[in-house]
Design a protein around this motif. Structure first.
Motif, PDB file in Angstrom:
ATOM      1  N   GLU A   1       3.828  -4.540  -1.122  1.00 42.90           N
ATOM      2  CA  GLU A   1       4.304  -3.877  -2.283  1.00 42.90           C
ATOM      3  C   GLU A   1       5.215  -4.602  -3.310  1.00 42.90           C
ATOM      4  OE1 GLU A   1       6.501  -0.392  -1.268  1.00 42.90           O
ATOM      5  OE2 GLU A   1       5.402  -0.134   0.673  1.00 42.90           O
ATOM      6  N   LEU A   2       5.716  -5.890  -2.965  1.00 43.61           N
ATOM      7  CA  LEU A   2       6.382  -6.547  -3.958  1.00 43.61           C
ATOM      8  C   LEU A   2       5.346  -7.187  -5.098  1.00 43.61           C
ATOM      9  CD1 LEU A   2       8.679  -9.025  -1.257  1.00 43.61           C
ATOM     10  CD2 LEU A   2       9.294  -6.841  -2.853  1.00 43.61           C
ATOM     11  N   ALA A   3       4.163  -7.764  -4.601  1.00 42.65           N
ATOM     12  CA  ALA A   3       3.261  -8.029  -5.251  1.00 42.65           C
ATOM     13  C   ALA A   3       2.791  -6.704  -6.400  1.00 42.65           C
ATOM     14  CB  ALA A   3       2.007  -8.709  -4.688  1.00 42.65           C
ATOM     15  N   LEU A   4       2.451  -5.762  -5.725  1.00 43.59           N
ATOM     16  CA  LEU A   4       1.928  -4.782  -6.357  1.00 43.59           C
ATOM     17  C   LEU A   4       2.906  -4.149  -7.434  1.00 43.59           C
ATOM     18  CD1 LEU A   4       0.084  -2.720  -3.503  1.00 43.59           C
ATOM     19  CD2 LEU A   4      -0.725  -4.106  -5.351  1.00 43.59           C
ATOM     20  N   ASN A   5       4.000  -4.059  -7.174  1.00 44.12           N
ATOM     21  CA  ASN A   5       5.318  -3.590  -7.890  1.00 44.12           C
ATOM     22  C   ASN A   5       5.487  -4.534  -9.203  1.00 44.12           C
ATOM     23  OD1 ASN A   5       6.348  -1.167  -6.794  1.00 44.12           O
ATOM     24  ND2 ASN A   5       7.294  -2.102  -5.271  1.00 44.12           N
ATOM     25  N   LYS A   6       5.347  -5.680  -8.912  1.00 40.38           N
ATOM     26  CA  LYS A   6       5.404  -6.714  -9.869  1.00 40.38           C
ATOM     27  C   LYS A   6       4.062  -6.726 -10.926  1.00 40.38           C
ATOM     28  CE  LYS A   6       5.822 -11.778 -10.715  1.00 40.38           C
ATOM     29  NZ  LYS A   6       5.962 -12.944 -10.259  1.00 40.38           N
ATOM     30  N   GLY A   7       2.904  -6.343 -10.171  1.00 41.66           N
ATOM     31  CA  GLY A   7       1.923  -6.512 -11.182  1.00 41.66           C
ATOM     32  C   GLY A   7       1.794  -5.063 -11.834  1.00 41.66           C
ATOM     33  N   LYS A   8       2.175  -3.802 -11.152  1.00 41.70           N
ATOM     34  CA  LYS A   8       2.270  -2.555 -11.918  1.00 41.70           C
ATOM     35  C   LYS A   8       0.615  -2.054 -12.491  1.00 41.70           C
ATOM     36  CE  LYS A   8       6.398  -1.431 -11.420  1.00 41.70           C
ATOM     37  NZ  LYS A   8       6.923  -0.375 -10.682  1.00 41.70           N
ATOM     38  N   ALA A   9      -0.297  -2.741 -11.678  1.00 42.41           N
ATOM     39  CA  ALA A   9      -1.737  -2.547 -12.165  1.00 42.41           C
ATOM     40  C   ALA A   9      -2.117  -1.142 -11.779  1.00 42.41           C
ATOM     41  CB  ALA A   9      -2.658  -3.729 -11.400  1.00 42.41           C
ATOM     42  N   CYS A  10      -1.544  -0.791 -10.628  1.00 37.62           N
ATOM     43  CA  CYS A  10      -2.132   0.704 -10.465  1.00 37.62           C
ATOM     44  C   CYS A  10      -1.172   1.304  -9.388  1.00 37.62           C
ATOM     45  CB  CYS A  10      -3.506   0.680  -9.619  1.00 37.62           C
ATOM     46  SG  CYS A  10      -3.478  -0.023  -8.142  1.00 37.62           S
ATOM     47  N   PRO A  11      -0.754   2.695  -9.115  1.00 37.26           N
ATOM     48  CA  PRO A  11       0.075   3.218  -8.407  1.00 37.26           C
ATOM     49  C   PRO A  11      -0.098   2.688  -6.975  1.00 37.26           C
ATOM     50  CG  PRO A  11      -0.900   4.876  -9.500  1.00 37.26           C
ATOM     51  CD  PRO A  11      -1.920   3.607  -9.857  1.00 37.26           C
ATOM     52  N   LEU A  12       1.011   2.398  -6.118  1.00 37.10           N
ATOM     53  CA  LEU A  12       0.939   1.709  -4.860  1.00 37.10           C
ATOM     54  C   LEU A  12       0.493   2.744  -3.996  1.00 37.10           C
ATOM     55  CD1 LEU A  12       4.581   0.219  -4.345  1.00 37.10           C
ATOM     56  CD2 LEU A  12       2.325  -1.133  -4.936  1.00 37.10           C
ATOM     57  N   GLY A  13      -0.541   2.075  -3.118  1.00 36.72           N
ATOM     58  CA  GLY A  13      -1.243   2.795  -2.195  1.00 36.72           C
ATOM     59  C   GLY A  13      -2.643   3.469  -2.835  1.00 36.72           C
ATOM     60  N   PHE A  14      -2.676   3.632  -3.895  1.00 39.62           N
ATOM     61  CA  PHE A  14      -3.832   4.124  -4.793  1.00 39.62           C
ATOM     62  C   PHE A  14      -4.471   2.684  -5.501  1.00 39.62           C
ATOM     63  CE2 PHE A  14      -0.824   7.571  -4.145  1.00 39.62           C
ATOM     64  CZ  PHE A  14      -1.539   8.326  -3.358  1.00 39.62           C
ATOM     65  N   ALA A  15      -5.846   3.020  -5.757  1.00 37.56           N
ATOM     66  CA  ALA A  15      -6.633   2.105  -6.797  1.00 37.56           C
ATOM     67  C   ALA A  15      -7.182   2.932  -7.929  1.00 37.56           C
ATOM     68  CB  ALA A  15      -7.590   1.023  -5.925  1.00 37.56           C
ATOM     69  N   ALA A  16      -7.159   2.436  -9.144  1.00 40.92           N
ATOM     70  CA  ALA A  16      -7.890   2.892 -10.151  1.00 40.92           C
ATOM     71  C   ALA A  16      -9.325   2.703  -9.890  1.00 40.92           C
ATOM     72  CB  ALA A  16      -7.594   2.380 -11.497  1.00 40.92           C
ATOM     73  N   ASP A  17     -10.338   3.809  -9.912  1.00 41.30           N
ATOM     74  CA  ASP A  17     -11.505   3.647  -9.635  1.00 41.30           C
ATOM     75  C   ASP A  17     -12.564   2.626 -10.517  1.00 41.30           C
ATOM     76  OD1 ASP A  17     -11.415   5.251  -7.679  1.00 41.30           O
ATOM     77  OD2 ASP A  17     -11.845   7.220  -8.776  1.00 41.30           O
ATOM     78  N   GLU A  18     -11.800   2.568 -11.807  1.00 40.27           N
ATOM     79  CA  GLU A  18     -12.423   1.538 -12.742  1.00 40.27           C
ATOM     80  C   GLU A  18     -12.253   0.174 -12.604  1.00 40.27           C
ATOM     81  OE1 GLU A  18     -13.064   1.089 -17.579  1.00 40.27           O
ATOM     82  OE2 GLU A  18     -11.968   2.867 -16.835  1.00 40.27           O
ATOM     83  N   GLY A  19     -13.227  -0.808 -12.303  1.00 35.31           N
ATOM     84  CA  GLY A  19     -12.994  -2.199 -12.065  1.00 35.31           C
ATOM     85  C   GLY A  19     -12.119  -2.478 -10.824  1.00 35.31           C
ATOM     86  N   GLU A  20     -12.495  -1.374  -9.847  1.00 36.99           N
ATOM     87  CA  GLU A  20     -11.713  -1.072  -8.605  1.00 36.99           C
ATOM     88  C   GLU A  20     -11.989  -2.581  -7.712  1.00 36.99           C
ATOM     89  OE1 GLU A  20     -11.733   0.867  -4.036  1.00 36.99           O
ATOM     90  OE2 GLU A  20     -12.596   2.061  -5.983  1.00 36.99           O
ATOM     91  N   GLU A  21     -13.137  -3.204  -7.670  1.00 33.00           N
ATOM     92  CA  GLU A  21     -13.314  -4.313  -6.928  1.00 33.00           C
ATOM     93  C   GLU A  21     -12.613  -5.683  -7.418  1.00 33.00           C
ATOM     94  OE1 GLU A  21     -17.236  -7.077  -5.317  1.00 33.00           O
ATOM     95  OE2 GLU A  21     -17.493  -5.078  -6.124  1.00 33.00           O
TER      96      GLU A  21
END
Length: 400
Positions: free
Chosen positions: A249-269
């Protein structure tokens, strides 16, 4: 007289030759028997390997149904566990040790519960350590026990041999009483694990624990033995040690690339590949190298996509039906596509960062609560069908 001696000498030679021939035939028969036995043993070993390959396939299929959207992580764990049951196994280490990292609500702890269900028939048949309760150094004594003469030395530590072996002992008792194995996977894996007390240990949110706990686990991870406070060693060579961490969550919060626990479908891989590298970087900063280097696997659990949440929604609704049946109140619940889409949309908007747990809460609030009201009011009877649809942009329940 001389003739008799010659004849006698000739007869001894014949006996010698005859004995050699018999020994030769016997040796040939022994070699042939050994070859047949060797082929039989090889066939048995190949048959055993075939059973193990089947168990791997069945275990991977089971975990894929239970843990949705985490094929890479569960593939790593399955391969690691099956490898430890093959001739490649190091018998001086645990069956498997894994650190499972990723955002909350994506299936890390559920993986341990799924393994407990398939091996013991119950999701809680394991030793679980909630590391949020052990953030101070002195609290580690609850896990390992206190030295003789100290306060708490009379309390059984959480990782005692008795606690570790309890699920296995209960399983053996059930088998002796004529009950079947929980699954074919359970029979194959546990019977191959070495004959000791097969156990599952879940160390939940390990990053929250005091570093003393990490250091205390080094011996168990490296040599399969854990030293308790009373200086007794606990054998953990038959244990599957699974640790979860929300350090991601530290990395994901820092990146703010998508909501934590969910992935945007576009460019997911591509996004998940970037997140994985960031998460692993944060993991290497959080835990000391001597801890990480003793692990068999560090498995990354990626954020969930909307499509994967839709599958989890179906699984949650299946669980709702099961609970109704188990309570003796069979009711058929039908959810329209538009109603399902609304629940998923509300989850993505209102439960950011909570993954499947957030979805479960939304299902409880939007479907479970009104359904419970109908049942309590007496509007739903056994055998009824409850239709959940969308009316004026809101969830609407009707009974038929």
């Amino acid at each position: 007289m001389q003739r008799f001696s010659d004849n006698h000498h000739f007869t001894e030679k014949e006996k010698l030759v005859s004995n050699r021939k018999r020994r030769g035939k016997r040796q040939e028969l022994q070699k042939e028997a050994a070859a047949v036995l060797g082929r039989a043993n090889l066939a048995c070993r190949n048959k055993g390997v075939g059973k193990l390959a089947h168990a791997r396939h069945e275990l991977l299929s089971f975990l894929s149904r239970e843990i949705i959207g985490q094929e890479e992580a569960i593939g790593q764990i399955t391969r690691g566990l099956i490898r430890s049951l093959s001739p490649l196994r190091d018998k001086e280490r645990p069956l498997l040790s894994s650190l499972m990292v990723g955002p909350t609500g994506v299936g890390k702890s559920e993986t341990a519960r799924a393994l407990a269900r398939v091996f013991f028939g119950q999701g809680d048949a394991m030793v679980r350590i909630d590391c949020g309760e052990y953030q101070q150094g002195h609290e580690i004594a609850k896990i390992l026990g206190s030295p003789p003469g100290y306060v708490g030395s009379d309390i059984t530590p959480l990782l005692s041999e008795g606690n570790l072996s309890r699920p296995y002992s209960a399983l053996r008792t059930a088998l002796r009483n004529g009950q079947p194995w929980p699954s074919g996977i359970s029979e194959e894996v546990i019977s191959r694990s070495g004959g000791g007390a097969f156990a599952i240990v879940l160390v939940d949110e390990v990053e929250k624990a005091h570093p003393d706990l990490w250091r205390s686990l080094l011996g168990a991870l490296d040599y399969g033995h854990l030293r308790l406070g009373n200086n007794k060693d606990v054998d953990m060579t038959q244990a599957v040690i699974l640790m979860t961490s929300n350090t991601a969550e530290l990395a994901l919060n820092k990146g703010k690339a998508c909501p934590l626990g969910f992935a945007a479908d576009e460019g997911e891989e591509e996004k998940n590949s970037f997140l994985k590298s960031e998460v692993m970087r944060f993991v290497s900063k959080t835990f000391p190298p001597e801890f990480l280097n003793r692990l068999d696997i560090t498995a990354f659990y990626k954020p969930l996509s909307k499509a994967e949440l839709a599958k989890i929604f179906d699984k949650i609704m299946g669980g709702l039906h099961d609970r109704l049946l188990q309570s003796g109140f069979p009711v058929l619940v039908q959810v329209t596509r538009k109603a399902k889409e609304l629940v998923l949309r509300e989850t993505l908007e209102r439960e950011r960062g909570n993954g499947a747990r957030g979805l479960r809460r939304m299902v409880d609030q939007m479907i479970g609560d009104p359904l419970a009201d109908l049942i309590i009011q007496g509007d739903v009877f056994e055998g009824s069908q409850v239709n959940i649809s969308l009316k004026r942009g809101e969830i609407f329940l009707s009974v038929s």
